[in-house]
Design a protein around this motif. Sequence first.
Motif, PDB file in Angstrom:
ATOM      1  N   VAL A 284       0.847  -1.185   0.000  1.00 40.40           N
ATOM      2  CA  VAL A 284       0.000   0.000   0.000  1.00 40.40           C
ATOM      3  C   VAL A 284       0.889   1.243   0.000  1.00 40.40           C
ATOM      4  N   TRP A 285       0.438   2.304  -0.713  1.00 37.07           N
ATOM      5  CA  TRP A 285       1.254   3.507  -0.824  1.00 37.07           C
ATOM      6  C   TRP A 285       0.607   4.699  -0.140  1.00 37.07           C
ATOM      7  N   ASP A 286      -0.693   4.894  -0.304  1.00 33.01           N
ATOM      8  CA  ASP A 286      -1.334   6.080   0.254  1.00 33.01           C
ATOM      9  C   ASP A 286      -2.732   5.717   0.738  1.00 33.01           C
ATOM     10  N   VAL A 287      -3.281   6.571   1.614  1.00 35.28           N
ATOM     11  CA  VAL A 287      -4.612   6.333   2.175  1.00 35.28           C
ATOM     12  C   VAL A 287      -5.365   7.657   2.287  1.00 35.28           C
ATOM     13  N   HIS A 288      -6.687   7.545   2.337  1.00 33.34           N
ATOM     14  CA  HIS A 288      -7.542   8.698   2.601  1.00 33.34           C
ATOM     15  C   HIS A 288      -8.691   8.233   3.474  1.00 33.34           C
ATOM     16  N   VAL A 289      -8.941   8.940   4.587  1.00 34.26           N
ATOM     17  CA  VAL A 289     -10.036   8.599   5.482  1.00 34.26           C
ATOM     18  C   VAL A 289     -11.201   9.537   5.212  1.00 34.26           C
ATOM     19  N   ASN A 290     -12.402   8.937   5.071  1.00 33.95           N
ATOM     20  CA  ASN A 290     -13.612   9.716   4.849  1.00 33.95           C
ATOM     21  C   ASN A 290     -14.686   9.220   5.811  1.00 33.95           C
ATOM     22  N   GLY A 291     -15.029  10.039   6.803  1.00 38.49           N
ATOM     23  CA  GLY A 291     -15.960   9.583   7.819  1.00 38.49           C
ATOM     24  C   GLY A 291     -15.365   8.424   8.582  1.00 38.49           C
ATOM     25  N   LYS A 292     -16.070   7.302   8.610  1.00 45.52           N
ATOM     26  CA  LYS A 292     -15.586   6.115   9.306  1.00 45.52           C
ATOM     27  C   LYS A 292     -14.798   5.173   8.404  1.00 45.52           C
ATOM     28  N   ASP A 293     -14.695   5.511   7.134  1.00 45.66           N
ATOM     29  CA  ASP A 293     -14.146   4.585   6.145  1.00 45.66           C
ATOM     30  C   ASP A 293     -12.789   5.037   5.637  1.00 45.66           C
ATOM     31  N   LEU A 294     -12.089   4.112   5.003  1.00 49.90           N
ATOM     32  CA  LEU A 294     -10.748   4.402   4.495  1.00 49.90           C
ATOM     33  C   LEU A 294     -10.606   3.879   3.081  1.00 49.90           C
ATOM     34  N   TRP A 295      -9.948   4.699   2.252  1.00 49.85           N
ATOM     35  CA  TRP A 295      -9.576   4.309   0.893  1.00 49.85           C
ATOM     36  C   TRP A 295      -8.065   4.141   0.859  1.00 49.85           C
ATOM     37  N   ALA A 296      -7.589   3.146   0.124  1.00 48.21           N
ATOM     38  CA  ALA A 296      -6.158   2.881   0.047  1.00 48.21           C
ATOM     39  C   ALA A 296      -5.738   2.629  -1.389  1.00 48.21           C
ATOM     40  N   ILE A 297      -4.507   3.017  -1.683  1.00 47.40           N
ATOM     41  CA  ILE A 297      -3.873   2.742  -2.963  1.00 47.40           C
ATOM     42  C   ILE A 297      -3.098   1.440  -2.853  1.00 47.40           C
ATOM     43  N   GLU A 298      -3.395   0.471  -3.720  1.00 45.00           N
ATOM     44  CA  GLU A 298      -2.565  -0.736  -3.791  1.00 45.00           C
ATOM     45  C   GLU A 298      -1.375  -0.435  -4.705  1.00 45.00           C
ATOM     46  N   ASP A 299      -0.181  -0.470  -4.130  1.00 46.41           N
ATOM     47  CA  ASP A 299       1.028  -0.130  -4.888  1.00 46.41           C
ATOM     48  C   ASP A 299       1.275  -1.163  -5.981  1.00 46.41           C
ATOM     49  N   VAL A 300       2.000  -0.723  -6.999  1.00 46.78           N
ATOM     50  CA  VAL A 300       2.360  -1.547  -8.154  1.00 46.78           C
ATOM     51  C   VAL A 300       1.104  -2.129  -8.799  1.00 46.78           C
ATOM     52  N   SER A 301       0.063  -1.301  -8.896  1.00 54.16           N
ATOM     53  CA  SER A 301      -1.183  -1.750  -9.512  1.00 54.16           C
ATOM     54  C   SER A 301      -1.993  -0.531  -9.927  1.00 54.16           C
ATOM     55  N   SER A 302      -3.174  -0.801 -10.477  1.00 50.85           N
ATOM     56  CA  SER A 302      -4.123   0.264 -10.805  1.00 50.85           C
ATOM     57  C   SER A 302      -5.332   0.194  -9.878  1.00 50.85           C
ATOM     58  N   ASN A 303      -5.171  -0.419  -8.712  1.00 50.63           N
ATOM     59  CA  ASN A 303      -6.302  -0.734  -7.851  1.00 50.63           C
ATOM     60  C   ASN A 303      -6.548   0.291  -6.748  1.00 50.63           C
ATOM     61  N   LEU A 304      -7.823   0.557  -6.523  1.00 45.28           N
ATOM     62  CA  LEU A 304      -8.300   1.382  -5.433  1.00 45.28           C
ATOM     63  C   LEU A 304      -9.081   0.477  -4.490  1.00 45.28           C
TER      64      LEU A 304
END
Length: 343
Positions: free
Chosen positions: A178-198
Amino acid sequence: MKTIQLFTCGFLALTLTNCQDESVDTSTMDDYNSMANKTLKMSEKMKGHSVYVSSNNSGKLSVFDIQESLEMPSMKSLSLPYMDADGVEYDVNRDAIYQVNRSDKALVTLSHISQTMDGDEIMPTAMGPSTFENGRGSALYNNKVVVVDDVTPGKLVSYHVNEDVISDFRQYNVGFEVWDVHVNGKDLWAIEDVSSNLVYFKDFHNAKSGDLMYSAKVSIEGLIRTHGLDYDAMTDTMVLTDIGSAAVPDDGALVIINEFSNKFMAAMDSGIIPMEDQIRIEGDMTELGNPVDVAVSPAKQAIFVAERAQQKLLIFEMPVSSGNYAPMYSTSVPGASSVTIDF
């Protein structure tokens, strides 16, 4: 020189074949709406006009004041007692920066940041325990900061934070780099490194230490390798960076997804957000090579980018269609590794 001590997102009622068994309900809609209303009611006095850029090779924190102009901001450079830094977050309630100090493998607090002057040396007023190995992106939420540990398999580390003390809170094993994250409310979004995945984690706020299973994962069509992300809940806008090949200094791009909630939900069947659902900034005029982090401001109609290959801060006007756009502002920031804004 002086030394200073210093998404409407309830949409995710979804299940995917690779999701955890717990269903995702729509009860978080009220939480997100409440958060958005509080943000809208925030006093203009509390809102700032600064852009903060970390460096992983200079021992500097660069601060840009855009109050007068996005195209000609003023800038100050602050010296730090460590050379290598990444994730950077601004705490409006404490006028403090939380920064991932990669040199010492610790999260630190830099206090009274608005009172600093160009050339000041800043000493951290708090340093957390060394509980990550390869710190990258970060996110501030509810008096806590979550830091990415980009190891194999990846980890997240969460800390209680304030001006004087940073203490270990929880640690999570996410099962992918994982490379980066963003928290929104109670939830979290993450970047899967070496991929195009969210990757999406529902109810991250309530998750206990240990193995953390994601709730959903989608691929962004046309994106080669993503690193940075930012999301604005009030406008439902997601922005992702594409570094392309890490070895190529001029093949980067930005991906803007408007009406993100609906598009993410529509991607449940295929697992892909298609090109036609994206706006892309890419091409030889963009100066994008390895854009490693991004901050979006719909209020300013601007996107702020930490561009590592070109070692720059880039500011783009928010696009309405894909294109090969030159940035409205471009300036050298040696080792640019992360960016955040206080507005």
